[in-house]
Motif scaffolding. Structure first.
Motif, PDB file in Angstrom:
ATOM      1  N   THR A  44       0.838  -1.199   0.000  1.00 18.60           N
ATOM      2  CA  THR A  44       0.000   0.000   0.000  1.00 18.60           C
ATOM      3  C   THR A  44       0.873   1.248   0.000  1.00 18.60           C
ATOM      4  O   THR A  44       0.595   2.210  -0.718  1.00 18.60           O
ATOM      5  N   ARG A  48       1.148   4.106  -2.909  1.00 19.67           N
ATOM      6  CA  ARG A  48       1.047   5.556  -2.675  1.00 19.67           C
ATOM      7  C   ARG A  48       2.222   6.274  -3.310  1.00 19.67           C
ATOM      8  O   ARG A  48       2.060   7.305  -3.955  1.00 19.67           O
ATOM      9  N   SER A  51       1.952   6.506  -7.198  1.00 26.28           N
ATOM     10  CA  SER A  51       0.748   7.064  -7.812  1.00 26.28           C
ATOM     11  C   SER A  51       1.162   8.048  -8.908  1.00 26.28           C
ATOM     12  O   SER A  51       2.217   8.694  -8.811  1.00 26.28           O
ATOM     13  N   ASN A  86      -0.003  15.661  -1.164  1.00 27.89           N
ATOM     14  CA  ASN A  86       0.927  14.733  -1.803  1.00 27.89           C
ATOM     15  C   ASN A  86       2.367  14.940  -1.328  1.00 27.89           C
ATOM     16  O   ASN A  86       3.086  13.974  -1.061  1.00 27.89           O
ATOM     17  N   GLU A  89       2.808  13.621   2.108  1.00 27.14           N
ATOM     18  CA  GLU A  89       2.871  12.162   2.040  1.00 27.14           C
ATOM     19  C   GLU A  89       4.261  11.697   1.590  1.00 27.14           C
ATOM     20  O   GLU A  89       4.849  10.793   2.189  1.00 27.14           O
TER      21      GLU A  89
END
Length: 130
Positions: A44, A48, A51, A86, A89
């Motif tokens: 996961t 991310r 992406s 983003n 992150e």
């Protein structure tokens, strides 16, 4: 010279062992290439990172070296709030750093390329290549 970030998925056990072996080699006086490794806990987190929005940001930052998060949003022609999310992150994943520059935070990518190492065997998620 190209700087590569190797991205692995797993618990980091093999990566820590590899680091210990590299330290021993350095102590023996052996020359070692710089190696940058990021271990993500699961697929996961890798998803991310990879992406399309994050990859676009990484490329824009690397190529244009924007002075702020707002300038980055303008570069990719996206809403500032989305880009802020983003970039935060990517910072949390340790792929970029957000350097304080006055009142702005400047995103910095220190790598030219990503090398993804992903084992398809569930018991071997963090295995280093042979």
């Amino acid at each position: 010279m190209t700087t590569t970030l190797t991205v692995r998925v797993g618990d980091g056990t093999d990566t820590r062992q590899e680091a210990r072996e590299r330290i021993r080699a350095l102590e023996r006086g052996e020359e070692m290439e710089d190696r940058h490794v990021l271990v993500l806990e699961d697929e996961t987190a890798l998803q991310r990172l990879l992406s399309p929005a994050n990859l676009e940001l990484l490329g824009a930052i690397r190529e244009h070296e924007p002075e702020s998060m707002r300038a980055t949003a303008e570069l990719v022609d996206r809403d500032f709030k989305e880009v802020h999310r983003n970039l935060t992150e990517l910072d949390a994943l340790n792929v970029i750093t957000l350097e304080q520059d006055g009142r702005a935070k400047r995103p910095v990518v220190r790598f030219d390329e990503l090398d993804i190492e992903l084992s398809l065997s569930s018991g071997d998620r963090d295995a280093a290549p042979a």
